[in-house]
Design a protein around this motif. Structure first.
Motif, mmCIF file in Angstrom:
data_model
loop_
_atom_site.group_PDB
_atom_site.id
_atom_site.type_symbol
_atom_site.label_atom_id
_atom_site.label_comp_id
_atom_site.label_asym_id
_atom_site.label_seq_id
_atom_site.Cartn_x
_atom_site.Cartn_y
_atom_site.Cartn_z
ATOM 1 N N ARG D 244 37.350 33.101 38.036
ATOM 2 C CA ARG D 244 37.520 34.170 39.018
ATOM 3 C C ARG D 244 38.430 35.275 38.498
ATOM 4 N N GLY D 245 38.221 36.458 39.013
ATOM 5 C CA GLY D 245 39.142 37.542 38.735
ATOM 6 C C GLY D 245 38.474 38.726 38.069
ATOM 7 N N ILE D 246 38.868 39.902 38.493
ATOM 8 C CA ILE D 246 38.486 41.137 37.809
ATOM 9 C C ILE D 246 39.740 41.944 37.554
ATOM 10 N N MET D 247 39.848 42.481 36.357
ATOM 11 C CA MET D 247 40.824 43.538 36.101
ATOM 12 C C MET D 247 40.061 44.782 35.677
ATOM 13 N N SER D 248 40.413 45.881 36.291
ATOM 14 C CA SER D 248 39.888 47.166 35.855
ATOM 15 C C SER D 248 41.058 47.953 35.281
#
Lengths: 350, 350, 350, 350
Positions: D244-248
């Motif tokens: 899981r997880g998003i970094m932009s």
């Protein structure tokens, strides 16, 4: 619902047990967290230690001071190491607080056994006497109205929930029990060490403390009471490259000639109406992710006609049912609240 | 060094066993890879399936054709599934090739046992008769000059290397053996399935095929021969959230009254002068990362006076000593080359 | 092949850079490791620090003593931290050793820039003057016969190999360069810290030292030389939950109107006959696993007509091409050996 | 609290978006899940697909049948793929249900743009016209009382929350925006593929769909509306070895001469009183684990005086704020309930 919330304090808030208590207590309908306590970081905001709590729990960490805590709180959780809890518990009790201790200090009733396995002094006799061992699903375990609850260890929780019904029923040869246990790395705590270094532990699987783990006497004490005679087990602990989760794979020779269906039924009966133990159906074994983040303990079975042995597999989240979750379950039972209050979160999957 | 290199072909080159063979054979001083073969991808360049091989192995994949392979190669490795190898081996043998088979097809000498555990037909009797089981460190195992070697399974390799000296010496009660085995996910192969889906397996630990794994009869066959009587084991397999590595944690009741030092010495003696088995000193247990990428099998011990049981811990890289590495070790021995030729890479750590 | 092997010593053997040097040098045909050196662990066997080396490298760690090392070795690798290397290099040079330094100390030619970014004193002027920056694939980079090589940083290696051909050709607007870099956790070294704690870093992705990383002036120095004018870049570093690997994703506005095919051809030409840089074909971008454990740097492209920007993606194994592997490549070139000697291992996949 | 609960149905219950909706809706005080729907698995119990739901959600999966669903439910969530939702939405609307669609089908207002990026037919004009884009924190976004909400994409959510205040204020040069985005593997869904194979993705970091991702037009559409002129961005997506997880990580040239403190204040003001966006203080950047399992989006900044660029870092849990959590937040706003109802769970840390 209680119009006035019960006030709780957490000692050892900057460890993984402490911060997991906060995750659950923060949304528990009956309580309010009024003090987070850390010997090493007092004066700093909690969210500076754990940025995931920014905007949620920015309160300053208090120092260890039983009298001050007693003015702020009704119940104190000790998420402190073994050897530290036994120093603090008498102070908090004397200050009038109810205490739930997550360390190993009050689990072993025989002080010389404690000292042999834990390698430091046992707690004072009076508080040890008063402490109730809080394995919630143990038959006859009654903690309502108690002042001091000793929360079980992570490995013993998974292991005992997996073995107790069989041992109590006399279906397991108690001299044959072998426990192969595996844990995620969070069980080692937030302190830094080579063992918990990412590059050492990632893509690695290792055994440690083979036959030497301090949870052995805890398991043997409870199984011995259930069996009505001393029980000695073989117990291996391993570290798994994951953060959360314990699996205990247990082996024993069967006594009597019961089918796999009968074993499943025995366990379903033992845990009837207990909200957090789920017995799997035949041919299905639980995996650790299936309980992650939740207070469940799931158990599955494999009976082997070729060897006359049964394999019992139990999984928990070590930080929840193996620590903070069960501690809150104990608080609920101590206070006479419904056992699952504040603990109804589903596993986080995937 | 051989001025003319021996030519080798690999069937099943697009699986993990096949590609790991390429990693080692590519720098093996005695051989040259002359054909990579895949039933499903023939005609495509190998590096299109595995971009890490771009510029290294861009040759086109050949189809399965024993006669053509015989024109290009002297030795063929079959990194093909059980049930497929038994169809191909007779063709390759007849075409005049030496064969090293990595599948389970030729490991079980009793065809009805094979069919019970593998759920399909056993190989033909002639080639089964000819096949030599290639556990390299097994006493008396002689493969030099043979035409058909059956490479051991990954779990059996770790398990048998851990148990054989004790069983052969009579120091282990053979009716007491329990094996708790754990493997990285690459053991399940490159085929896609929910089990090997990243989001399902990451941060997860699970048991599978409890008491049902097809490696059980292989272990029992070899232990039975060593013990001189039938041996039945309890065997559990688990998946670990990592790519490579197997740990086999083995339990048995001790016969005789030997110290931990004596156990260690027994094993050191058994594996004296064998380059790939390392016996750990007292109190030190190997972890899977300590052999990753290498052909080592490391073994450690814990003797428990309280229960009279010994815990034996063996680790391998499932794709190396558990598959491609041991297959090359077998090739070396078959051809009369030094056993470690082309296999002297150190573990990749961290 | 050399009948008398060149003798090498490694300072900082107990860090990840040091132990990776051992992995490659151990099988390098031209050299022999005669001393492993550690300021903190001298007197202990190397394999006590790294059990994966048991039976392979059990020699005792030596202390730091340039004169003694000079009696044992011809070349010394310094896998020591920045600030430490600059203290040791003059001693080893004076003792007559050839030196390959893996720290950042000798990479920045301007001492005030060094001190601004590294926050401690720059090396003495004489050895700084003598040091040759060892980015092996940099055009005109000549280290043969040199005494002191400064091995490039991990991020600069991936980044410069990705940008140099474009900048040198004038196809990139040098004021438009943005570098978004990602590294596995081994880049942070073997020292323990909360950042490299397994439970903190697993299942996590984080940015650090944004615009502050000490590799920025190294990148700008080399790009500036290639462009013939000062270059300033935006540079972000992130930690990926994996042990090994760096990806540098680079963005720039294009100058001129070249097609993606022309970009690919430009790079293929620049790196023609260089064994460790692989240019990917159109529409294919490399992933870190495709170079893991190897000395390769793989580079792919995406030209965006909508924005007039090109995206360049370069991957390396930070411990190999980003540290130990390139250091050995530098040794090979320094000594006049074939550049790839001892470095021909394939990526470990999967 | 509502004495009669609102009834909700979930289409696509056997995907990750669907099962995450169940995790939150199961304890949402205003709703009751009355139907879980799956085209492929109807008739089977939900817990057979997801054993973590055993004892919690054993109800049978329904098939897709708008009329039947309308008898059971008031609101339907579509956690179905793009191209499927556009077929189902008109049916559910006509049957009288309120619809929250998690696919990309109704996000792009221009049908030819949709078809260019999504490579299949756009939805019918009437329902596309009716759909409201549900980025909850977008200024002026009003969904109360609407019948059809189009839930934003995961990457656009993190990216737009990170860019909107700056773009709207005119502090970012809109022709300079570069977005380097990273996602955990769960974003690829539960379907099996080589990309999501554990052994391929573990210990790997890879780029994909560079400049081609279908979330690009969604980002540009919203930024363009905020800027009052067309905006074109450079956008790269990467897969991180985590679930899981998003970094932009976003880059842009600054317009005006604002300090880092002013940027932080701009964002704090924009998101004042919005419960799920947390702006980090100077010098602190969020990591994905700090929002895991929760509906938070955390944002941090780094302004670089050397280059005149600002780096903006935003993180979300892709399955929560990037999918199920924001969908429930949209339901709350659609129904006039407090925005955070049922979404107050803290991040699961570690």
């Amino acid at each position: 619902m209680n119009p006035v919330k019960t006030r709780v304090a957490i000692v050892g808030s900057t460890g993984y047990g402490g911060v997991e208590l906060i995750r659950f207590l923060h949304q528990h309908p009956e309580v309010e967290i009024t003090s987070v306590i850390s010997a090493s970081s007092s004066g700093k905001p909690m969210s500076a230690q754990f940025p995931h709590l920014i905007g949620v729990m920015d309160m300053e960490l208090d120092g260890v001071d039983a009298a001050k805590t007693a003015q702020k709180a009704d119940i104190v959780f000790l998420a402190t190491p073994s050897g530290v809890s036994s120093k603090l518990v008498p102070q908090y009790l004397e200050a009038g607080l109810k205490v739930i201790d997550l360390s190993g200090d009050y689990r072993i009733k025989d002080s010389s056994t404690y000292e042999e396995w834990y390698k430091h002094d046992a707690p004072d006799a009076a508080s040890l006497e008063e402490a109730v061992y809080g394995l919630c699903e143990l038959k006859g375990n009654d903690v309502q109205g108690k002042r001091l609850i000793s929360n079980p260890g992570c490995y013993p929780t998974a292991t005992l929930l997996g073995l107790l019904p069989g041992v109590e029923a006399g279906w397991l040869a108690t001299d044959s029990i072998i426990i192969d246990a595996k844990s995620g790395v969070s069980g080692a705590g937030r302190g830094t060490s080579l063992t918990s270094h990412y590059a050492e532990m990632n893509e690695n699987f290792k055994a440690y403390k083979v036959n030497k783990h301090q949870h052995i006497p805890e398991i043997e004490q409870v199984l011995g009471a259930a069996a009505g005679k001393p029980v000695t087990v073989t117990f291996t602990t391993h570290l798994v490259p994951m953060t959360r989760g314990i699996m205990s794979t247990m082996y024993g020779s069967t006594a009597g000639n019961h089918s796999e269906e009968e074993w499943i039924e025995l366990y379903r009966e033992y845990y009837r109406d207990r909200p957090f133990v789920r017995i799997r159906k035949q041919g299905q074994w639980p995996s650790t992710k299936e309980v992650a983040g939740s207070n469940y303990c799931d158990i599955g079975f494999a009976l082997d006609a070729r060897t006359g042995r049964i394999t019992i597999i139990a999984v928990i989240d070590n930080l929840v049912k193996g620590a903070a979750g069960q501690a809150i379950q104990n608080m609920n039972r101590m206070m006479g609240w419904a056992e699952h209050t504040g603990l109804n979160m589903l596993p986080v999957y995937p």
